[in-house]
Design a protein around this motif. Sequence first.
Motif, PDB file in Angstrom:
ATOM      1  N   ARG A 269     -45.257 -77.327 -33.463  1.00  0.00           N
ATOM      2  CA  ARG A 269     -44.983 -76.841 -32.115  1.00  0.00           C
ATOM      3  C   ARG A 269     -43.653 -77.327 -31.566  1.00  0.00           C
ATOM      4  O   ARG A 269     -43.349 -77.126 -30.392  1.00  0.00           O
ATOM      5  CB  ARG A 269     -46.116 -77.272 -31.180  1.00  0.00           C
ATOM      6  N   LEU A 270     -42.860 -77.956 -32.403  1.00  0.00           N
ATOM      7  CA  LEU A 270     -41.540 -78.407 -31.968  1.00  0.00           C
ATOM      8  C   LEU A 270     -40.597 -77.221 -31.786  1.00  0.00           C
ATOM      9  O   LEU A 270     -40.818 -76.153 -32.373  1.00  0.00           O
ATOM     10  CB  LEU A 270     -40.949 -79.376 -32.997  1.00  0.00           C
ATOM     11  N   PRO A 271     -39.539 -77.390 -30.975  1.00  0.00           N
ATOM     12  CA  PRO A 271     -38.529 -76.326 -30.859  1.00  0.00           C
ATOM     13  C   PRO A 271     -37.971 -75.947 -32.232  1.00  0.00           C
ATOM     14  O   PRO A 271     -37.907 -76.777 -33.138  1.00  0.00           O
ATOM     15  CB  PRO A 271     -37.450 -76.968 -29.976  1.00  0.00           C
ATOM     16  N   VAL A 272     -37.561 -74.705 -32.375  1.00  0.00           N
ATOM     17  CA  VAL A 272     -37.130 -74.177 -33.674  1.00  0.00           C
ATOM     18  C   VAL A 272     -36.008 -75.002 -34.279  1.00  0.00           C
ATOM     19  O   VAL A 272     -35.991 -75.275 -35.484  1.00  0.00           O
ATOM     20  CB  VAL A 272     -36.680 -72.706 -33.519  1.00  0.00           C
ATOM     21  N   ASP A 273     -35.064 -75.455 -33.457  1.00  0.00           N
ATOM     22  CA  ASP A 273     -33.905 -76.168 -33.987  1.00  0.00           C
ATOM     23  C   ASP A 273     -34.262 -77.546 -34.545  1.00  0.00           C
ATOM     24  O   ASP A 273     -33.508 -78.118 -35.337  1.00  0.00           O
ATOM     25  CB  ASP A 273     -32.819 -76.319 -32.911  1.00  0.00           C
ATOM     26  N   ALA A 274     -35.407 -78.079 -34.166  1.00  0.00           N
ATOM     27  CA  ALA A 274     -35.815 -79.407 -34.642  1.00  0.00           C
ATOM     28  C   ALA A 274     -37.003 -79.357 -35.589  1.00  0.00           C
ATOM     29  O   ALA A 274     -37.294 -80.344 -36.269  1.00  0.00           O
ATOM     30  CB  ALA A 274     -36.162 -80.302 -33.451  1.00  0.00           C
ATOM     31  N   LYS A 275     -37.661 -78.210 -35.650  1.00  0.00           N
ATOM     32  CA  LYS A 275     -38.929 -78.101 -36.375  1.00  0.00           C
ATOM     33  C   LYS A 275     -38.775 -78.367 -37.869  1.00  0.00           C
ATOM     34  O   LYS A 275     -39.529 -79.149 -38.450  1.00  0.00           O
ATOM     35  CB  LYS A 275     -39.522 -76.718 -36.138  1.00  0.00           C
ATOM     36  N   LYS A 276     -37.803 -77.729 -38.525  1.00  0.00           N
ATOM     37  CA  LYS A 276     -37.676 -77.851 -39.985  1.00  0.00           C
ATOM     38  C   LYS A 276     -37.365 -79.287 -40.403  1.00  0.00           C
ATOM     39  O   LYS A 276     -37.997 -79.834 -41.314  1.00  0.00           O
ATOM     40  CB  LYS A 276     -36.591 -76.912 -40.516  1.00  0.00           C
ATOM     41  N   GLU A 277     -36.394 -79.913 -39.716  1.00  0.00           N
ATOM     42  CA  GLU A 277     -36.032 -81.281 -40.069  1.00  0.00           C
ATOM     43  C   GLU A 277     -37.207 -82.229 -39.863  1.00  0.00           C
ATOM     44  O   GLU A 277     -37.488 -83.079 -40.715  1.00  0.00           O
ATOM     45  CB  GLU A 277     -34.833 -81.747 -39.244  1.00  0.00           C
ATOM     46  N   ALA A 278     -37.911 -82.063 -38.737  1.00  0.00           N
ATOM     47  CA  ALA A 278     -39.048 -82.940 -38.453  1.00  0.00           C
ATOM     48  C   ALA A 278     -40.183 -82.725 -39.456  1.00  0.00           C
ATOM     49  O   ALA A 278     -40.846 -83.683 -39.864  1.00  0.00           O
ATOM     50  CB  ALA A 278     -39.547 -82.696 -37.030  1.00  0.00           C
ATOM     51  N   THR A 279     -40.402 -81.481 -39.864  1.00  0.00           N
ATOM     52  CA  THR A 279     -41.454 -81.196 -40.835  1.00  0.00           C
ATOM     53  C   THR A 279     -41.135 -81.832 -42.184  1.00  0.00           C
ATOM     54  O   THR A 279     -42.013 -82.413 -42.838  1.00  0.00           O
ATOM     55  CB  THR A 279     -41.635 -79.678 -41.000  1.00  0.00           C
ATOM     56  N   ASP A 280     -39.870 -81.738 -42.608  1.00  0.00           N
ATOM     57  CA  ASP A 280     -39.462 -82.369 -43.868  1.00  0.00           C
ATOM     58  C   ASP A 280     -39.633 -83.885 -43.793  1.00  0.00           C
ATOM     59  O   ASP A 280     -40.123 -84.519 -44.738  1.00  0.00           O
ATOM     60  CB  ASP A 280     -38.007 -82.016 -44.195  1.00  0.00           C
ATOM     61  N   LEU A 281     -39.234 -84.455 -42.662  1.00  0.00           N
ATOM     62  CA  LEU A 281     -39.357 -85.903 -42.483  1.00  0.00           C
ATOM     63  C   LEU A 281     -40.818 -86.343 -42.474  1.00  0.00           C
ATOM     64  O   LEU A 281     -41.160 -87.398 -43.016  1.00  0.00           O
ATOM     65  CB  LEU A 281     -38.673 -86.328 -41.177  1.00  0.00           C
ATOM     66  N   SER A 282     -41.686 -85.529 -41.873  1.00  0.00           N
ATOM     67  CA  SER A 282     -43.099 -85.910 -41.787  1.00  0.00           C
ATOM     68  C   SER A 282     -43.722 -86.019 -43.173  1.00  0.00           C
ATOM     69  O   SER A 282     -44.525 -86.930 -43.437  1.00  0.00           O
ATOM     70  CB  SER A 282     -43.874 -84.913 -40.931  1.00  0.00           C
ATOM     71  N   GLY A 283     -43.376 -85.105 -44.084  1.00  0.00           N
ATOM     72  CA  GLY A 283     -43.889 -85.187 -45.440  1.00  0.00           C
ATOM     73  C   GLY A 283     -43.419 -86.435 -46.155  1.00  0.00           C
ATOM     74  O   GLY A 283     -44.201 -87.102 -46.862  1.00  0.00           O
ATOM     75  N   GLU A 284     -42.145 -86.795 -45.960  1.00  0.00           N
ATOM     76  CA  GLU A 284     -41.604 -88.003 -46.583  1.00  0.00           C
ATOM     77  C   GLU A 284     -42.232 -89.259 -45.983  1.00  0.00           C
ATOM     78  O   GLU A 284     -42.464 -90.249 -46.688  1.00  0.00           O
ATOM     79  CB  GLU A 284     -40.087 -88.033 -46.416  1.00  0.00           C
ATOM     80  N   ILE A 285     -42.506 -89.226 -44.696  1.00  0.00           N
ATOM     81  CA  ILE A 285     -43.122 -90.377 -44.021  1.00  0.00           C
ATOM     82  C   ILE A 285     -44.524 -90.640 -44.575  1.00  0.00           C
ATOM     83  O   ILE A 285     -44.889 -91.784 -44.872  1.00  0.00           O
ATOM     84  CB  ILE A 285     -43.173 -90.137 -42.495  1.00  0.00           C
ATOM     85  N   ILE A 286     -45.314 -89.594 -44.730  1.00  0.00           N
ATOM     86  CA  ILE A 286     -46.676 -89.763 -45.239  1.00  0.00           C
ATOM     87  C   ILE A 286     -46.650 -90.300 -46.664  1.00  0.00           C
ATOM     88  O   ILE A 286     -47.445 -91.184 -47.032  1.00  0.00           O
ATOM     89  CB  ILE A 286     -47.437 -88.424 -45.148  1.00  0.00           C
ATOM     90  N   SER A 287     -45.722 -89.816 -47.491  1.00  0.00           N
ATOM     91  CA  SER A 287     -45.600 -90.332 -48.864  1.00  0.00           C
ATOM     92  C   SER A 287     -45.199 -91.800 -48.857  1.00  0.00           C
ATOM     93  O   SER A 287     -45.727 -92.613 -49.633  1.00  0.00           O
ATOM     94  CB  SER A 287     -44.570 -89.510 -49.639  1.00  0.00           C
TER      95      SER A 287
END
Length: 392
Positions: A269-287
């Motif tokens: 639900r993040l703004p489009v300009d921040a969504k992709k970067e945050a989604t990529d970071l979230s996967g790396e954070i969980i790993s």
Amino acid sequence: MTASNRPADHTPFADLPAALVEEVLEKTAEVADGLLASFQQVKADRQSLRNQLTNSGLVMGESSLGYPPLPTTCATDGSYAIERLLTTDLAAAAAVAVEGLTPPSEKRHWALPHHKTFVAAEPHLEDTATVLRAVMLGEELRLAANAPHDLVMMDGTLTLPIIYFNQALNTAPDAKQLRCAEEFLGHCSEYLEAYLVLLRSERSDKHYAALPKYSTRREIGRKLGWPPMYDDRGMLTILLDPGELTTPLQLEHPRDSKGDVTWHLNTGRLPVDAKKEATDLSGEIISALEAVCVFYYKPHSWLPALRVEVAGSVASNTQRLATVIQGLKHQTATPSMLEPYPLYLADRTAKALARAFPAFRQVTTQRVSEQYKGDIGEVFFAMHGYRSETGR
């Protein structure tokens, strides 16, 4: 000092009915008896429990790691406060980073503590605390990631940010009238990036350690089959000798029925300009979270065992682990503090925000009053505080 101006902590029973006080005091005697029996049982079982611990191979001496040069250190902490006023809420959050005792061969990096603050007047919304807390923690992580010190300590567990950030990610998009929500959404990717730096701890000259004072996890107890009532930190305070630490173990994580880790960051639900970067970071954070390790260390006889969470890259490297141990030992050189020196200072600084907040409100009220053209009584009604919320 009269009864009217005597500090409340000097007269704790002043506003309580006498019968209530007597009843509670009677019940505390029962609690004391139960605790006494528990303490005596642990004391009687200490030798057998210590033998079990040492035979398991989970204990090592700090000397087995070697003695690297003393690292420079700092610690971060944060706090937030909300004053619920008649017409608005005053919200403030602060993150601080405080330098520890400097080794004799090193120069101080900072002349003064570093800090980040956020202050705003917010509308009455129940989600303010959730988002404000995430802003506080995000700025704390940024301070930690950017600190130039060899060892950076955090007050709390390394899993706390993913919990607070996920709560704010679910809440902030629906609370856009909050300035703290705007602040969080605008810097979300930066907060996540700083979090990932701590979880990976990839640089060999930078070490990050989280030291929660309290944790419900029982990695050692479960492994050795201790009864659920035996808390890891409490038991290891009794069982470990000064200078001993436990072998780093993988941190416990919540898992579903299939055994998969259930950490999650709702970045959809993040703004489009921040969504992709945050989604990529979230996967790396969980790993990266799955590789985090924990150990307990008792530097001196006068200290409880410290619960220390570090990245897997630190736990698996003897030289880097030794650097963390040396930093912790050097910063716990006095019995007057039950935690490393920079954490103690950061904690005191952070707690001071909540105590000072009523004074900030009074200054705000005065400045509004000086410029208000109507009845000044309206200002004092509007700025009257009904309830305060604080947290760390």
